[in-house]
Write a protein that holds these residues in place. Structure first.
Motif, PDB file in Angstrom:
ATOM      1  N   MET A  44       0.825  -1.209   0.000  1.00  0.00           N
ATOM      2  CA  MET A  44       0.000   0.000   0.000  1.00  0.00           C
ATOM      3  C   MET A  44       0.859   1.258   0.000  1.00  0.00           C
ATOM      4  SD  MET A  44      -3.342   1.261   1.889  1.00  0.00           S
ATOM      5  CE  MET A  44      -2.327   1.987   3.121  1.00  0.00           C
ATOM      6  N   ARG A  45       0.347   2.279  -0.662  1.00  0.00           N
ATOM      7  CA  ARG A  45       1.134   3.506  -0.802  1.00  0.00           C
ATOM      8  C   ARG A  45       1.084   4.326   0.481  1.00  0.00           C
ATOM      9  NH1 ARG A  45       0.218   7.468  -5.933  1.00  0.00           N
ATOM     10  NH2 ARG A  45       1.889   8.922  -5.421  1.00  0.00           N
ATOM     11  N   ASP A  46       2.246   4.685   0.994  1.00  0.00           N
ATOM     12  CA  ASP A  46       2.320   5.429   2.248  1.00  0.00           C
ATOM     13  C   ASP A  46       2.633   6.900   1.928  1.00  0.00           C
ATOM     14  OD1 ASP A  46       2.492   6.076   4.877  1.00  0.00           O
ATOM     15  OD2 ASP A  46       4.334   4.953   5.299  1.00  0.00           O
ATOM     16  N   GLN A  47       1.608   7.743   2.065  1.00  0.00           N
ATOM     17  CA  GLN A  47       1.805   9.154   1.721  1.00  0.00           C
ATOM     18  C   GLN A  47       1.510  10.050   2.907  1.00  0.00           C
ATOM     19  OE1 GLN A  47      -0.842   9.698  -1.739  1.00  0.00           O
ATOM     20  NE2 GLN A  47       0.976  10.295  -2.867  1.00  0.00           N
ATOM     21  N   ILE A  48       2.184  11.191   2.944  1.00  0.00           N
ATOM     22  CA  ILE A  48       1.813  12.213   3.933  1.00  0.00           C
ATOM     23  C   ILE A  48       1.372  13.436   3.146  1.00  0.00           C
ATOM     24  CG2 ILE A  48       3.495  11.396   5.626  1.00  0.00           C
ATOM     25  CD1 ILE A  48       4.995  14.143   4.840  1.00  0.00           C
ATOM     26  N   LYS A  49       0.816  14.408   3.853  1.00  0.00           N
ATOM     27  CA  LYS A  49       0.461  15.642   3.154  1.00  0.00           C
ATOM     28  C   LYS A  49       1.220  16.805   3.770  1.00  0.00           C
ATOM     29  CE  LYS A  49      -3.710  14.653   0.831  1.00  0.00           C
ATOM     30  NZ  LYS A  49      -4.971  15.142   0.341  1.00  0.00           N
ATOM     31  N   ILE A  50       1.748  17.650   2.911  1.00  0.00           N
ATOM     32  CA  ILE A  50       2.368  18.888   3.377  1.00  0.00           C
ATOM     33  C   ILE A  50       1.607  20.017   2.699  1.00  0.00           C
ATOM     34  CG2 ILE A  50       4.470  20.307   3.401  1.00  0.00           C
ATOM     35  CD1 ILE A  50       6.102  17.768   3.651  1.00  0.00           C
ATOM     36  N   MET A  51       0.948  20.811   3.487  1.00  0.00           N
ATOM     37  CA  MET A  51       0.054  21.861   2.964  1.00  0.00           C
ATOM     38  C   MET A  51      -0.903  21.280   1.939  1.00  0.00           C
ATOM     39  SD  MET A  51       2.417  25.165   2.493  1.00  0.00           S
ATOM     40  CE  MET A  51       3.541  25.678   3.759  1.00  0.00           C
ATOM     41  N   ASP A  52      -1.442  20.132   2.267  1.00  0.00           N
ATOM     42  CA  ASP A  52      -2.429  19.447   1.435  1.00  0.00           C
ATOM     43  C   ASP A  52      -1.860  18.863   0.131  1.00  0.00           C
ATOM     44  OD1 ASP A  52      -4.989  18.536   1.632  1.00  0.00           O
ATOM     45  OD2 ASP A  52      -5.773  20.017   0.214  1.00  0.00           O
ATOM     46  N   ILE A  53      -0.549  18.848   0.002  1.00  0.00           N
ATOM     47  CA  ILE A  53       0.073  18.251  -1.190  1.00  0.00           C
ATOM     48  C   ILE A  53       0.635  16.879  -0.789  1.00  0.00           C
ATOM     49  CG2 ILE A  53       1.915  18.519  -2.924  1.00  0.00           C
ATOM     50  CD1 ILE A  53      -0.370  20.620  -3.085  1.00  0.00           C
ATOM     51  N   PRO A  54       0.213  15.808  -1.500  1.00  0.00           N
ATOM     52  CA  PRO A  54       0.681  14.477  -1.110  1.00  0.00           C
ATOM     53  C   PRO A  54       2.153  14.237  -1.477  1.00  0.00           C
ATOM     54  CG  PRO A  54      -0.645  14.358  -3.102  1.00  0.00           C
ATOM     55  CD  PRO A  54      -0.674  15.788  -2.664  1.00  0.00           C
ATOM     56  N   ILE A  55       2.859  13.638  -0.549  1.00  0.00           N
ATOM     57  CA  ILE A  55       4.275  13.286  -0.775  1.00  0.00           C
ATOM     58  C   ILE A  55       4.437  11.830  -0.319  1.00  0.00           C
ATOM     59  CG2 ILE A  55       6.709  13.827  -0.185  1.00  0.00           C
ATOM     60  CD1 ILE A  55       5.520  16.376  -1.188  1.00  0.00           C
ATOM     61  N   ASP A  56       5.119  11.025  -1.127  1.00  0.00           N
ATOM     62  CA  ASP A  56       5.325   9.631  -0.727  1.00  0.00           C
ATOM     63  C   ASP A  56       6.413   9.522   0.325  1.00  0.00           C
ATOM     64  OD1 ASP A  56       3.824   7.534  -2.613  1.00  0.00           O
ATOM     65  OD2 ASP A  56       4.274   9.354  -3.749  1.00  0.00           O
ATOM     66  N   LYS A  57       6.104   8.673   1.315  1.00  0.00           N
ATOM     67  CA  LYS A  57       7.071   8.443   2.391  1.00  0.00           C
ATOM     68  C   LYS A  57       7.985   7.314   1.924  1.00  0.00           C
ATOM     69  CE  LYS A  57       6.072   8.083   7.263  1.00  0.00           C
ATOM     70  NZ  LYS A  57       4.930   7.891   8.144  1.00  0.00           N
ATOM     71  N   VAL A  58       9.007   7.679   1.174  1.00  0.00           N
ATOM     72  CA  VAL A  58       9.919   6.656   0.638  1.00  0.00           C
ATOM     73  C   VAL A  58      11.362   7.091   0.825  1.00  0.00           C
ATOM     74  CG1 VAL A  58       8.485   5.650  -1.208  1.00  0.00           C
ATOM     75  CG2 VAL A  58       9.741   7.767  -1.662  1.00  0.00           C
ATOM     76  N   ASN A  59      12.240   6.110   0.921  1.00  0.00           N
ATOM     77  CA  ASN A  59      13.659   6.424   0.791  1.00  0.00           C
ATOM     78  C   ASN A  59      14.053   6.057  -0.646  1.00  0.00           C
ATOM     79  OD1 ASN A  59      14.085   3.639   0.686  1.00  0.00           O
ATOM     80  ND2 ASN A  59      14.489   3.496   2.880  1.00  0.00           N
ATOM     81  N   ILE A  60      15.315   6.244  -0.976  1.00  0.00           N
ATOM     82  CA  ILE A  60      15.672   6.063  -2.391  1.00  0.00           C
ATOM     83  C   ILE A  60      15.513   4.614  -2.864  1.00  0.00           C
ATOM     84  CG2 ILE A  60      18.185   5.922  -1.960  1.00  0.00           C
ATOM     85  CD1 ILE A  60      17.948   7.873  -4.734  1.00  0.00           C
ATOM     86  N   GLU A  61      15.780   3.660  -1.951  1.00  0.00           N
ATOM     87  CA  GLU A  61      15.632   2.248  -2.358  1.00  0.00           C
ATOM     88  C   GLU A  61      14.159   1.945  -2.647  1.00  0.00           C
ATOM     89  OE1 GLU A  61      17.308   3.034   0.533  1.00  0.00           O
ATOM     90  OE2 GLU A  61      19.348   2.739  -0.239  1.00  0.00           O
ATOM     91  N   GLU A  62      13.290   2.452  -1.770  1.00  0.00           N
ATOM     92  CA  GLU A  62      11.850   2.195  -1.971  1.00  0.00           C
ATOM     93  C   GLU A  62      11.352   2.886  -3.240  1.00  0.00           C
ATOM     94  OE1 GLU A  62      10.780   1.808   2.775  1.00  0.00           O
ATOM     95  OE2 GLU A  62      10.874   3.778   1.849  1.00  0.00           O
ATOM     96  N   ALA A  63      11.879   4.090  -3.490  1.00  0.00           N
ATOM     97  CA  ALA A  63      11.481   4.803  -4.710  1.00  0.00           C
ATOM     98  C   ALA A  63      11.897   3.988  -5.940  1.00  0.00           C
ATOM     99  CB  ALA A  63      12.109   6.199  -4.737  1.00  0.00           C
ATOM    100  N   LEU A  64      13.104   3.442  -5.884  1.00  0.00           N
ATOM    101  CA  LEU A  64      13.597   2.656  -7.020  1.00  0.00           C
ATOM    102  C   LEU A  64      12.780   1.368  -7.202  1.00  0.00           C
ATOM    103  CD1 LEU A  64      15.789   2.777  -9.213  1.00  0.00           C
ATOM    104  CD2 LEU A  64      17.206   1.365  -7.744  1.00  0.00           C
TER     105      LEU A  64
END
Ligand code: UDP
Length: 242
Positions: free
Chosen positions: A1-21
């Motif tokens: 499942m995708r783990d996202q947070i919001k910063i000023m209502d903008i979604p950002i994925d909670k990933v490190n570089i390995e997870e992003a890759l």
């Protein structure tokens, strides 16, 4: 499942570089288009007053935190982002992956000649990458159908779009239905770094979270754009205290 947070209502994925890759690897085995953006606080602020940019980011498949300000904001809001994942680092990992798996790339953007130089340098480092095509980023609106056709005919797996933010995010968003690549990623000034026409901040600046400061020293005319950074931090602090 995708783990996202919001910063000023903008979604950002909670990933490190390995997870992003890992996510990139998943995108490459599917046949649909996946979009990657690499916002920093400037973009998060720009998206506050720009509904198209906000929709574009909300619709993306991977949104990496490319800016130390986003990490500070997340620490203040206690939402758990711990490390910055920069677009240039992820692009490097993706190129490495393309080299290993003989995937193809198309580079769109930069001043005339810059994409060519960037491709030459990429090929020096990653000789097994297939460079499917390149195009500078100063084309006229009327050339768009030709460029999209060329990108699609090239059968590139990954399209790197370097038109500067937020132009590149909106460009990918508005051409989403026409693009037949597996990944389209906004990479901004990375094309200049690959071309050697701009330099990345030395490691010490990166380590100290001061890459923005190095950029300000090298490109002082950016100060107007960067004035948004203290405003961003102030807004985060004010939102937190309410
Ligand atoms: N760029 C482009 N077309 C444009 C505007 C910008 O190709 O219409 C290119 C520019 O030449 C540079 C890249 O986009 O190579 C990134 O620009 P900038 O450094 O302003 O963007 P940022 O990295 O801050 O998003």
């Amino acid at each position: 499942m995708r783990d996202q947070i919001k910063i000023m209502d903008i979604p950002i994925d909670k990933v490190n570089i390995e997870e992003a890759l890992d996510r990139v690897k998943g995108f490459l085995i599917e046949d649909t288009l996946h979009v990657i953006y690499t916002p920093n606080p400037e973009i998060v602020m720009a998206a506050q007053g720009d509904s198209v940019l906000k929709e574009a980011i909300e619709g993306a498949d991977l949104v990496i935190p490319d800016g130390i300000g986003l990490i500070y904001a997340s620490k203040i809001m206690k939402t758990g982002l711990t490390q910055r994942v920069s677009g240039i680092d992820l692009m490097g990992e993706m190129l490495n992956l393309c080299n290993r798996e003989k995937k193809s790339i198309y580079l769109l953007g930069g001043k005339p000649g810059v994409a060519q130089l960037a491709c030459e340098n990429i090929l020096k480092k990653f000789p097994s990458i297939q460079v499917a095509g390149k195009q500078d980023g100063y084309f006229k609106e009327g050339e768009l159908p030709r460029i999209i056709q060329e990108i699609n005919d090239s059968k590139a797996d990954i399209l790197f779009v370097a038109l500067g933010a937020p132009k590149q995010e909106k460009w990918i968003y508005s051409n989403y239905d026409k693009l037949k690549v597996k990944i389209a990623m906004g990479v901004g000034g990375c094309v200049d770094i690959w071309a050697g026409t701009a330099k990345r901040a030395p490691f010490i600046y990166q380590k100290l979270g001061m890459e923005w400061f190095y950029r300000l020293l090298k490109e002082p005319w950016r100060y107007r754009r960067m004035m948004v950074l203290p405003k961003f931090m102030l807004k985060i602090l004010l939102d937190k205290s309410h």
